[in-house]
Design a protein around this motif. Sequence first.
Motif, PDB file in Angstrom:
ATOM      1  N   SER A 167      -4.794   5.088   5.780  1.00 55.80           N
ATOM      2  CA  SER A 167      -4.230   4.587   6.063  1.00 55.80           C
ATOM      3  C   SER A 167      -4.532   3.015   6.871  1.00 55.80           C
ATOM      4  O   SER A 167      -4.568   1.866   6.018  1.00 55.80           O
ATOM      5  N   LEU A 168      -4.957   3.244   8.356  1.00 55.86           N
ATOM      6  CA  LEU A 168      -5.447   1.959   8.768  1.00 55.86           C
ATOM      7  C   LEU A 168      -7.085   1.727   7.908  1.00 55.86           C
ATOM      8  O   LEU A 168      -6.966  -0.081   7.939  1.00 55.86           O
ATOM      9  N   GLY A 169      -7.982   2.598   7.340  1.00 61.45           N
ATOM     10  CA  GLY A 169      -8.765   1.719   7.003  1.00 61.45           C
ATOM     11  C   GLY A 169      -9.329   1.294   5.453  1.00 61.45           C
ATOM     12  O   GLY A 169      -9.503   0.107   5.039  1.00 61.45           O
ATOM     13  N   ILE A 170      -7.951   1.753   4.848  1.00 61.74           N
ATOM     14  CA  ILE A 170      -7.216   0.721   3.469  1.00 61.74           C
ATOM     15  C   ILE A 170      -6.908  -0.159   3.865  1.00 61.74           C
ATOM     16  O   ILE A 170      -6.860  -1.536   3.203  1.00 61.74           O
TER      17      ILE A 170
ATOM     18  N   VAL B  43       0.772  -0.962  -0.317  1.00 58.56           N
ATOM     19  CA  VAL B  43      -0.035  -0.097   0.008  1.00 58.56           C
ATOM     20  C   VAL B  43       0.983   1.143  -0.092  1.00 58.56           C
ATOM     21  O   VAL B  43       1.908   1.375   1.480  1.00 58.56           O
ATOM     22  N   VAL B  44       0.920   2.129  -0.914  1.00 64.14           N
ATOM     23  CA  VAL B  44       1.682   3.282  -1.172  1.00 64.14           C
ATOM     24  C   VAL B  44       0.625   4.422  -1.510  1.00 64.14           C
ATOM     25  O   VAL B  44      -0.263   4.436  -1.590  1.00 64.14           O
ATOM     26  N   ASP B  45       1.624   5.590  -0.823  1.00 59.00           N
ATOM     27  CA  ASP B  45       0.718   6.523  -1.432  1.00 59.00           C
ATOM     28  C   ASP B  45       0.904   6.886  -2.919  1.00 59.00           C
ATOM     29  O   ASP B  45       1.727   7.080  -3.350  1.00 59.00           O
ATOM     30  N   GLU B  46       0.260   7.636  -3.747  1.00 63.56           N
ATOM     31  CA  GLU B  46       0.063   7.702  -5.161  1.00 63.56           C
ATOM     32  C   GLU B  46       1.241   8.359  -5.564  1.00 63.56           C
ATOM     33  O   GLU B  46       1.820   8.591  -6.589  1.00 63.56           O
ATOM     34  N   ARG B  47       1.834   9.550  -4.770  1.00 67.39           N
ATOM     35  CA  ARG B  47       3.335  10.175  -5.485  1.00 67.39           C
ATOM     36  C   ARG B  47       4.110   8.968  -5.471  1.00 67.39           C
ATOM     37  O   ARG B  47       5.689   9.436  -5.719  1.00 67.39           O
ATOM     38  N   VAL B  48       4.028   7.822  -4.268  1.00 65.04           N
ATOM     39  CA  VAL B  48       5.503   6.807  -4.429  1.00 65.04           C
ATOM     40  C   VAL B  48       5.404   6.626  -6.094  1.00 65.04           C
ATOM     41  O   VAL B  48       5.052   4.877  -6.285  1.00 65.04           O
ATOM     42  N   GLU B  49       6.897   5.490  -6.358  1.00 67.41           N
ATOM     43  CA  GLU B  49       6.960   5.164  -7.291  1.00 67.41           C
ATOM     44  C   GLU B  49       7.415   3.687  -7.219  1.00 67.41           C
ATOM     45  O   GLU B  49       8.508   3.393  -6.247  1.00 67.41           O
ATOM     46  N   ILE B  50       7.365   2.891  -7.477  1.00 67.35           N
ATOM     47  CA  ILE B  50       7.687   0.975  -7.553  1.00 67.35           C
ATOM     48  C   ILE B  50       8.605   1.146  -7.811  1.00 67.35           C
ATOM     49  O   ILE B  50       8.358   1.022  -9.456  1.00 67.35           O
ATOM     50  N   ASP B  51       9.625   0.025  -7.538  1.00 67.97           N
ATOM     51  CA  ASP B  51      10.879   0.470  -7.981  1.00 67.97           C
ATOM     52  C   ASP B  51      10.222  -1.540  -9.703  1.00 67.97           C
ATOM     53  O   ASP B  51       9.575  -2.262  -8.910  1.00 67.97           O
TER      54      ASP B  51
ATOM     55  N   PRO C 180      -4.577   8.063  -3.645  1.00 65.28           N
ATOM     56  CA  PRO C 180      -4.124   8.888  -2.790  1.00 65.28           C
ATOM     57  C   PRO C 180      -4.529   9.105  -1.196  1.00 65.28           C
ATOM     58  O   PRO C 180      -5.270   9.963  -0.815  1.00 65.28           O
ATOM     59  N   ILE C 181      -3.681   8.821  -0.788  1.00 60.50           N
ATOM     60  CA  ILE C 181      -3.682   8.146   0.707  1.00 60.50           C
ATOM     61  C   ILE C 181      -3.313   9.804   1.503  1.00 60.50           C
ATOM     62  O   ILE C 181      -4.373  10.480   2.507  1.00 60.50           O
ATOM     63  N   ILE C 182      -2.769  10.589   1.324  1.00 57.34           N
ATOM     64  CA  ILE C 182      -1.936  11.728   1.782  1.00 57.34           C
ATOM     65  C   ILE C 182      -2.949  13.216   1.835  1.00 57.34           C
ATOM     66  O   ILE C 182      -3.450  14.558   2.238  1.00 57.34           O
TER      67      ILE C 182
END
Lengths: 177, 379, 272
Positions: A133-136, A94-102, A114-116
């Motif tokens: 985040s806990l909700g997700i 689970v990541v925020d929308e702005r986080v890029e995953i390798d 978009p968590i934040i």
Amino acid sequence: MSNQFELRLSGAGGQGLLLAGIVLAEAGILDGKFATQTQSYGPEARGGASKSEVIISDSEIDYPEVRTPNLTLALTQEAADKYISKDIINGIIVVDERVEIDPAIKYEKLIRVPIIKTAKNKIGKAIVANIVSLGIIVEATNIVSKEAMESAILNRVPKGTEKLNRMALESGYELAK
Amino acid sequence: MKMKSNIQFVQGNKACIMGALDAGYRFYGGYPITPSTELAELSAVELPKVGGKFIQMEDEIGGIAAAIGASLTGKKSMTATSGPGFSLKQENIGYAMMAEVPLVIVNVQRGGPSTGLPTSPAQGDMMQAKWGTHGDHPVIALTPDSVQETYYMTIRAFNLAEKYRMPVMIMTDEVIGHMREKIVIPNKEDLEIIDRIKPTEKEGYLPYGVEEGETVPKMASFGDGYRYHITGLAHDETGFPSNSNENAKKLLDRLMNKVNHNLDDILDYEEYMLDDAEHIVLSYGATARSARAAIKQMRKDGIKVGMFRLKTVWPFPEERLLELSKNVKNVLVAEMNLGQMVLEVERVVKNNAKILFCGRADGEIITPEEIIETLKEEF
Amino acid sequence: MNKYVKKYLRNDKLAHMWCPGCGHGIIMHQIIKAIDNLGLDKDNICVVSGIGCSSRAPGYMDFDTLHTTHGRALAFATGIKLANPDMKVIVVSGDGDASAIGGNHLIHACRRNIDITTIVFNNTIYGMTGGQFSPTTATNDLASTAPYGSIDRPFDIAKLAAAAGASYSARSTVYHANNLEKLIEEALQVKGFSLVEAMSMCPTSYGKRNKKGTVSDMLEDYKETYININAFNKLPPEKREGKIEMGVFKNETYPEYTAEYQKLIDRLKGDK
């Protein structure tokens, strides 16, 4: 130990992940399960990326550290780079929308939402990103019941912020649907 | 939904203070040091609420000194520390042994030597607990493996300190100290709380005198009008220094016998899945959790293995271990150091079983897999 | 027999172990006289010491007495006083015990202003162990560990305590025994940390090596060298050479540590 669920919650210091870890574990206990929570200390815990780890299980938890998380949350790029492993098949990420995953990272499921922004714009307080985040997490895993999660949150948050936190939790449920 | 009022989700260090308070803890003297600092912080919060006293001293040595001083006035006292601080306290640990002052010393072990790894766990002070202060002396040291056990063991530490008039150590570690777990708080009425035995007769009071066959003298509090003398020098039963060799022997024999003659009361260990075991994993503290996980896994694979878990590392349960070792092939010692309690196991087990060692001192807790691999190398 | 000896000393523990001509017996005598003058309750007095010649004094004194580890008397005493603030806690310490190995505890006890009276038996030498220099040994004096004369600069303990925050700080000598008694009596009445530095001769481990003559010569020296602080301050600088101030260096009222802690306890009770 198939009935054991391991979570790693990470982000920047000050994002309330320690509290999120405690609340999640306490929700597990309210559901009648076993739970442990550990966190990183020292220079690592100040600023930069920090993590809080939770294990929830149907039976006694022996080894208390998280090694192959069934779920990893990363609210910042730095936390994702540091705590999401390339060497294992990650469970749910689970990541925020702005986080890029390798692209080299393997996982079962990726939730990039978009968590934040939700915390900031929809709820009006960036500080509740941890509760969103806990909700997700709850919606995506059912690792604890919604009833227990809501109670655990209300048992811990300051008086007067109950409504705000309930809204944040429900926004999290929505984001994971 | 609310947690039952007797259930809390807390850190090991907090459980330690909760247990202490339930045991009647009233004085903390110490100096903050990671990873034991919560013990000082929580004491600062809680003690004044119950009329107790907390003092942050100028250094580790002053911390234990103040705690000893407070204990002499009848208050149940504690000092807490980690690695470097435990080294600094050694001289006064010896003083408390010699002067027979009840005291609880908590060492939340971290990586060493020197400043080492301040925020990482270790079990590298086990031999220091036994031999750290100079001279021969008795030692009681306890090792909890969970938050719940930290609570009960702290109560037990105070009880033993009061009963035997000596410092008692809780040798916990960063993992147990900092992890949060559920703890169920028992009814106060169900707890056994022991207080030191005070004299009732001022006339002829001998602060270090005992009845024939007994080992623990009655202890008057400073301020109660007994006007007696305490010294770290070798002394006779009046408490005054004595250079007599005969007296020194008598005193040391009695100090050692306080523990040696009461092993049945003091020794504590857990035997886990040992009934049909062909292999024993001996462990303690946080490492015992990895050992338990390893044993569960190996049992699934059909390996007959169990655990002998030390709850008192000192005194060491040598009689029981010797007995157990006669019926097994291997005794595997798992501990977060490069070989400490394994030396004691070698001394006791000798050739009865093969002794294996699984240790590390890099700041990481030993994993169940490491323990399994160490044992499987023998197959 | 001297009435003070009879009333306040453990007569079965005498004779004391100090050398002939040592000043320490005079200081102990002045302490018990001061206690008697004030009519303090014997059952409520605790005397704490560290290690050294001075630190053997409590063994002779008929109170609750505690002979601790080297330098730590004040730390033990702090625990006793905080745990039982009703007790009168007195620390007797030597110059090495109080200002070398125990120097940190000394300045912090001053800083906290905890209600303890400390009497420093200052003979400017480690006497019991054969005459090694201490933090109060004068520069150029000889000691077994300063065989060519000490190059260290000495502490002024009374001024150190005053600067570190003690309520009361004073100095006298065993020659000025009546004055010493008066200062100890004053110190015992202070509500806060009080220190009296008592200069005491050590003929065995200091006097002989430094050619200070007989014990009477050493007492004579105190008479010539030590002058009242007010008189000292009136002297022109060139006449201060070779003189040392004695008397009261500080007498101020500050919040006292155990009383402040009690206020904290009371405040928390009120909050309930």
